[in-house]
Motif scaffolding. Sequence first.
Motif, PDB file in Angstrom:
ATOM      1  N   PRO A  16      78.148   2.489 125.446  1.00 23.82           N
ATOM      2  CA  PRO A  16      77.621   3.041 126.702  1.00 23.82           C
ATOM      3  C   PRO A  16      78.733   3.705 127.515  1.00 23.82           C
ATOM      4  CG  PRO A  16      77.780   0.651 126.822  1.00 23.82           C
ATOM      5  CD  PRO A  16      78.091   1.041 125.406  1.00 23.82           C
ATOM      6  N   VAL A  17      78.406   4.814 128.145  1.00 24.45           N
ATOM      7  CA  VAL A  17      79.389   5.553 128.931  1.00 24.45           C
ATOM      8  C   VAL A  17      79.300   5.080 130.382  1.00 24.45           C
ATOM      9  CG1 VAL A  17      80.084   7.848 129.707  1.00 24.45           C
ATOM     10  CG2 VAL A  17      79.150   7.527 127.409  1.00 24.45           C
ATOM     11  N   VAL A  18      80.450   4.795 130.970  1.00 22.93           N
ATOM     12  CA  VAL A  18      80.498   4.344 132.354  1.00 22.93           C
ATOM     13  C   VAL A  18      80.171   5.520 133.263  1.00 22.93           C
ATOM     14  CG1 VAL A  18      81.961   3.334 134.133  1.00 22.93           C
ATOM     15  CG2 VAL A  18      82.224   2.618 131.769  1.00 22.93           C
ATOM     16  N   SER A  19      79.348   5.287 134.267  1.00 23.05           N
ATOM     17  CA  SER A  19      78.957   6.377 135.154  1.00 23.05           C
ATOM     18  C   SER A  19      80.125   6.810 136.029  1.00 23.05           C
ATOM     19  CB  SER A  19      77.789   5.938 136.040  1.00 23.05           C
ATOM     20  OG  SER A  19      78.212   4.966 136.964  1.00 23.05           O
ATOM     21  N   SER A  20      80.117   8.066 136.420  1.00 21.58           N
ATOM     22  CA  SER A  20      81.194   8.585 137.258  1.00 21.58           C
ATOM     23  C   SER A  20      81.146   7.956 138.650  1.00 21.58           C
ATOM     24  CB  SER A  20      81.082  10.104 137.366  1.00 21.58           C
ATOM     25  OG  SER A  20      79.846  10.459 137.956  1.00 21.58           O
ATOM     26  N   ARG A  21      79.962   7.530 139.074  1.00 13.90           N
ATOM     27  CA  ARG A  21      79.849   6.883 140.379  1.00 13.90           C
ATOM     28  C   ARG A  21      80.578   5.539 140.392  1.00 13.90           C
ATOM     29  NH1 ARG A  21      74.016   6.092 143.340  1.00 13.90           N
ATOM     30  NH2 ARG A  21      74.820   5.639 145.404  1.00 13.90           N
ATOM     31  N   LEU A  22      80.438   4.789 139.303  1.00 17.43           N
ATOM     32  CA  LEU A  22      81.139   3.509 139.189  1.00 17.43           C
ATOM     33  C   LEU A  22      82.641   3.724 139.097  1.00 17.43           C
ATOM     34  CD1 LEU A  22      81.023   0.438 138.852  1.00 17.43           C
ATOM     35  CD2 LEU A  22      80.767   0.805 136.407  1.00 17.43           C
ATOM     36  N   ALA A  27      87.990   3.394 141.636  1.00 14.78           N
ATOM     37  CA  ALA A  27      89.192   4.111 142.068  1.00 14.78           C
ATOM     38  C   ALA A  27      89.390   3.972 143.574  1.00 14.78           C
ATOM     39  CB  ALA A  27      89.098   5.575 141.675  1.00 14.78           C
ATOM     40  N   ALA A  28      88.313   4.059 144.338  1.00 17.07           N
ATOM     41  CA  ALA A  28      88.414   3.907 145.795  1.00 17.07           C
ATOM     42  C   ALA A  28      88.846   2.491 146.166  1.00 17.07           C
ATOM     43  CB  ALA A  28      87.077   4.238 146.439  1.00 17.07           C
ATOM     44  N   SER A  29      88.321   1.504 145.467  1.00 16.23           N
ATOM     45  CA  SER A  29      88.704   0.117 145.738  1.00 16.23           C
ATOM     46  C   SER A  29      90.185  -0.113 145.453  1.00 16.23           C
ATOM     47  CB  SER A  29      87.870  -0.841 144.885  1.00 16.23           C
ATOM     48  OG  SER A  29      86.514  -0.735 145.210  1.00 16.23           O
ATOM     49  N   LEU A  30      90.664   0.443 144.339  1.00 15.43           N
ATOM     50  CA  LEU A  30      92.082   0.295 144.013  1.00 15.43           C
ATOM     51  C   LEU A  30      92.965   1.013 145.032  1.00 15.43           C
ATOM     52  CD1 LEU A  30      92.020   0.693 140.137  1.00 15.43           C
ATOM     53  CD2 LEU A  30      92.461  -1.388 141.438  1.00 15.43           C
TER      54      LEU A  30
END
Length: 58
Positions: A16-22, A27-30
């Motif tokens: 399954p491909v991870v969504s760009s939203r996730l 990235a924002a959390s990091l």
Amino acid sequence: MTRASGMVGFQGRPAPVVSSRLTGAVAASLAIAALSLCLIVALTVLTTRATMAMGLAG
């Protein structure tokens, strides 16, 4: 031993491909965590310097 038909290497099930939203949320959390860490370190250094300055003056 017999080989299952149609199964060659890693071509069995597509991953399954991870969504760009996730990805954006992670990235924002990091980025927020890194900024918070830098702020904490800066405040610690400033507080330590101020405490040392008061100790020498008194």
